[in-house]
Design an enzyme around this catalytic site. Sequence first.
Site, short mmCIF file in Angstrom:
data_model
loop_
_atom_site.label_atom_id
_atom_site.label_comp_id
_atom_site.label_asym_id
_atom_site.label_seq_id
_atom_site.Cartn_x
_atom_site.Cartn_y
_atom_site.Cartn_z
N LEU A 34 0.85 -1.19 0.00
CA LEU A 34 0.00 0.00 0.00
C LEU A 34 0.89 1.24 0.00
O LEU A 34 0.80 2.10 -0.87
CB LEU A 34 -0.90 -0.03 1.25
CG LEU A 34 -1.91 1.11 1.41
CD1 LEU A 34 -2.99 1.02 0.34
CD2 LEU A 34 -2.58 1.04 2.79
N GLU A 38 0.33 0.33 9.96
CA GLU A 38 -1.11 0.00 9.99
C GLU A 38 -1.92 1.09 10.68
O GLU A 38 -2.78 0.84 11.51
CB GLU A 38 -1.33 -1.36 10.65
CG GLU A 38 -0.50 -2.43 9.96
CD GLU A 38 -1.23 -3.72 9.73
OE1 GLU A 38 -2.47 -3.72 9.75
OE2 GLU A 38 -0.56 -4.73 9.51
N HIS A 48 15.19 -2.56 34.32
CA HIS A 48 16.46 -3.29 34.15
C HIS A 48 17.68 -2.37 34.28
O HIS A 48 18.81 -2.86 34.21
CB HIS A 48 16.51 -3.96 32.77
CG HIS A 48 15.67 -5.20 32.66
ND1 HIS A 48 14.29 -5.18 32.72
CD2 HIS A 48 16.01 -6.51 32.50
CE1 HIS A 48 13.83 -6.42 32.59
NE2 HIS A 48 14.85 -7.23 32.46
N GLY A 49 17.45 -1.06 34.43
CA GLY A 49 18.57 -0.14 34.58
C GLY A 49 19.53 -0.26 33.40
O GLY A 49 19.12 -0.49 32.27
C1 LIG Z 1 8.44 -1.79 10.12
C2 LIG Z 1 7.41 -1.29 9.16
C3 LIG Z 1 6.71 -2.19 8.36
C4 LIG Z 1 5.77 -1.74 7.44
N1 LIG Z 1 5.13 -2.65 6.64
C5 LIG Z 1 4.27 -2.21 5.67
C6 LIG Z 1 3.66 -3.11 4.76
O1 LIG Z 1 3.87 -4.33 4.85
N2 LIG Z 1 2.85 -2.63 3.79
C7 LIG Z 1 2.59 -1.29 3.67
O2 LIG Z 1 1.86 -0.91 2.77
N3 LIG Z 1 3.15 -0.39 4.52
C8 LIG Z 1 3.99 -0.83 5.52
N4 LIG Z 1 4.57 0.08 6.38
C9 LIG Z 1 4.33 1.51 6.18
C10 LIG Z 1 3.42 2.11 7.25
O3 LIG Z 1 2.13 1.61 7.14
C11 LIG Z 1 3.48 3.63 7.10
O4 LIG Z 1 4.78 4.00 7.51
C12 LIG Z 1 2.45 4.36 7.89
O5 LIG Z 1 1.19 4.21 7.30
C13 LIG Z 1 2.75 5.84 8.06
O6 LIG Z 1 3.04 6.43 6.84
P1 LIG Z 1 4.34 7.36 6.66
O7 LIG Z 1 5.48 6.58 7.20
O8 LIG Z 1 4.40 7.77 5.24
O9 LIG Z 1 4.10 8.58 7.59
P2 LIG Z 1 3.26 9.92 7.25
O10 LIG Z 1 1.93 9.54 6.76
O11 LIG Z 1 4.09 10.79 6.42
O12 LIG Z 1 3.13 10.51 8.70
C14 LIG Z 1 4.16 11.25 9.35
C15 LIG Z 1 3.62 11.79 10.67
O13 LIG Z 1 2.52 12.65 10.41
C16 LIG Z 1 1.38 12.24 11.12
N5 LIG Z 1 0.19 12.49 10.33
C17 LIG Z 1 -0.05 12.19 9.03
N6 LIG Z 1 -1.30 12.56 8.70
C18 LIG Z 1 -1.85 13.10 9.78
C19 LIG Z 1 -3.12 13.67 10.07
N7 LIG Z 1 -4.08 13.72 9.14
N8 LIG Z 1 -3.33 14.16 11.31
C20 LIG Z 1 -2.38 14.05 12.27
N9 LIG Z 1 -1.19 13.54 12.06
C21 LIG Z 1 -0.92 13.06 10.84
C22 LIG Z 1 1.58 10.76 11.31
O14 LIG Z 1 0.82 10.28 12.41
C23 LIG Z 1 3.06 10.71 11.57
O15 LIG Z 1 3.31 11.02 12.91
C24 LIG Z 1 5.51 -0.36 7.33
C25 LIG Z 1 6.21 0.54 8.14
C26 LIG Z 1 7.14 0.09 9.05
C27 LIG Z 1 7.86 1.07 9.91
#
Ligand SMILES: Cc1cc2nc3c(=O)[nH]c(=O)nc-3n(C[C@H](O)[C@H](O)[C@H](O)COP(=O)(O)OP(=O)(O)OC[C@H]3O[C@@H](n4cnc5c(N)ncnc54)[C@H](O)[C@@H]3O)c2cc1C
Lengths: 256, 404
Positions: free
Chosen positions: B125, B365, B340-341
Amino acid sequence: MNIAVCVKQVPDSAAKVVAEDDRVSWGDAPLVLNPWDEYAVEAALQLQEAAGGEVTAVSVGGESAKEALKTALAMGCTQAILVSDPALAAADSQAIAHVLCAAIQKIGGVEAACFGRQAIDGDMGVTGAQTAHLLGWLMLGLVSKIEFKDGKLQVERSFEEGIQIAECPLPAALSVSKDIGEPRYPSFMGIRKAARAEIPTWDLAALGIEAPASVVRWPRISNPPVREIKTEMIEGGSPQEIAEKLVERILEEKVL
Amino acid sequence: MDFKLTEEQQMAQQMVREFAQREVAPVIKESDRQGGMAAFVLPRMAELGILGICLPLRYGGQGMDYISLGLACEELEAVDSTLRVVLSVHIGLNSLGLLQWANEEQKQRLLKPQARGEKIACFGLTESGAGSDVAAIQSSARCQGDEYILNGEKMWISLATKAHHCLWIARTDPSAADPHEGLSAFLVDLEQKGVTRGDLHGKLGMRAGSTGWIALQDVTVPLQNRIGEEGEGFKIAMACLDNGRYTVAAGATGLIRACLEASTTYAKSRRAFGREISWFQLVQQKIANMVQFYDAARLLYLRAGWLKNQGVRNTRETSLAKWFATDASFQAAAEAVQIHGAYGYSDEYDVERYLRNAKGGVIYEGTSEIHQLMQAGYALGYRVDAPLRCELPPYDSEFWQAEI
Ligand SMILES: Cc1cc2nc3c(=O)[nH]c(=O)nc-3n(C[C@H](O)[C@H](O)[C@H](O)COP(=O)(O)OP(=O)(O)OC[C@H]3O[C@@H](n4cnc5c(N)ncnc54)[C@H](O)[C@@H]3O)c2cc1C
């Protein structure tokens, strides 16, 4: 060839077992399939894979022992039977052997019976041999590998000194050691079957025997003496000095 | 109200626990240090049936219910988050999506090998410019006769380099008035020309797993691999997240349990000021909090699992469970390190890994912020879940366990 595997339900090995007023208690620790019997189930299933037939798990115990039997079913046993009778409340191992002998005969067509090396609660380690004796069968103890060749059992028995290959005709009883290999986990198919299973209960009347007399009693049960532990800190100016002092103390105390 | 797990659920949980504790726990520290999943993990999970745990037998699965899926996730993440991620993407985000949206032919052809663990599945996604804002997805799918041509790149994809299949969300209609309605879902076979992929390195946590990127260049996908209708991609992705988030919630609950167990053991053995630190009330408070987190998180995910079993829409309840459990797991892990310090600050103990992994849960997610927006939206009446064309089927043991 039909196979019986005799299993017991015991307190979990992590349970804190204490003796109080000559009674053993394990609090509310869970009851599980005796860990040594898991190897016996594994051996029975391996033998079934080699020789075909059905594997019947048998347990003597209360209603709760059905849980242990369900574990055996989930691992892959064909069926399970609980032998339960109030007259067996204080049965010793030879009394249990009489009951198991009758149960194995009642199942019918059984040519091999597997046992764990011992149960982790009573730790007697003789039930298998006693049952074999009553059945008039050969007994191979501490089996670590099983093969089925030309209608005979060929087994390995492992000892500290080495490995013995033994061969014997059927019917035979086996006690199984850890070296048989890690017991398989229950499969989801086995779990579904076990959850649905209606385990039949046989009482002594169903087996057609009287309550066998117990000859072993436990007149006194006590906890092991509390060990006194003394801690002594060994200090010194350098690691070298501390190590030297430590060696001295170890020699003095005749630890080594 | 019956809070008791069935015998089947208890035995399934026990089996997954034995696998995770006996086989993976002894090597997990090494996998985390080396930065990759031990080679035996996926084949073994397939062999044990864990990769098809809650899918019907007729589609290659093991016939357990949605609660068993949650319990399995709790057990897996009590050992390591990357183990649970396998179920999140392979089952939660992909296979359950197929169960919900795919037609019968697709279930036989695509879902069956996944449920049997012969094909590993992932979910694409997120893109470099589209995370929380799913409608910003750029990757494209152009219909050409009886196939689609896919282009674009996904980022942060769990199991990117391990998977055979990816449920890929792409834009099919660049001119749609509402960009949400221009997206469609495809099951892409990753073992073909035009697919390149790799793992990301330098991650804070989730190091014993694979997180990577997948790029498609003029990859052809047959029409028969489009899941759902054209334009339904956003709805499908959100429905998949209802299931993925459930596994994350259940997993984070297991992580809290691991923090609690590590903390009580350590607090009872570490001495300071002449007694075990477990006697100090400030340490006790941290432990009490973990107990509260664990019970609340567990109840929330079990409720969501129960709703799934009943076939009741659970987007709100699942979002709440995911938000609460992941935030709580991060706090629990931080407090576990504190208890655990200095030893908790080194990888001699597991708790620093718990803390690094827990941070992931509050990002993927749906970030915690997104879940707060959702919860406020429901409370204020700004957000209402419209019925879907295909709902997740309720658990029916006869249908699930019939051998055909
Ligand atoms: C270990 C790991 C595994 C993953 N696996 C998958 C996977 O298998 N498939 C997949 O599709 N994705 C995967 N992801 C991606 C993950 O779903 C996204 O990172 C996540 O949806 C957040 O998107 P972004 O990183 O682009 O952050 P952004 O959307 O850019 O957000 C950045 C910050 O802005 C805040 N923010 C954004 N919009 C708003 C709003 N409207 N109001 C308030 N705050 C907001 C967010 O909360 C966050 O703090 C994975 C991520 C990680 C770290």
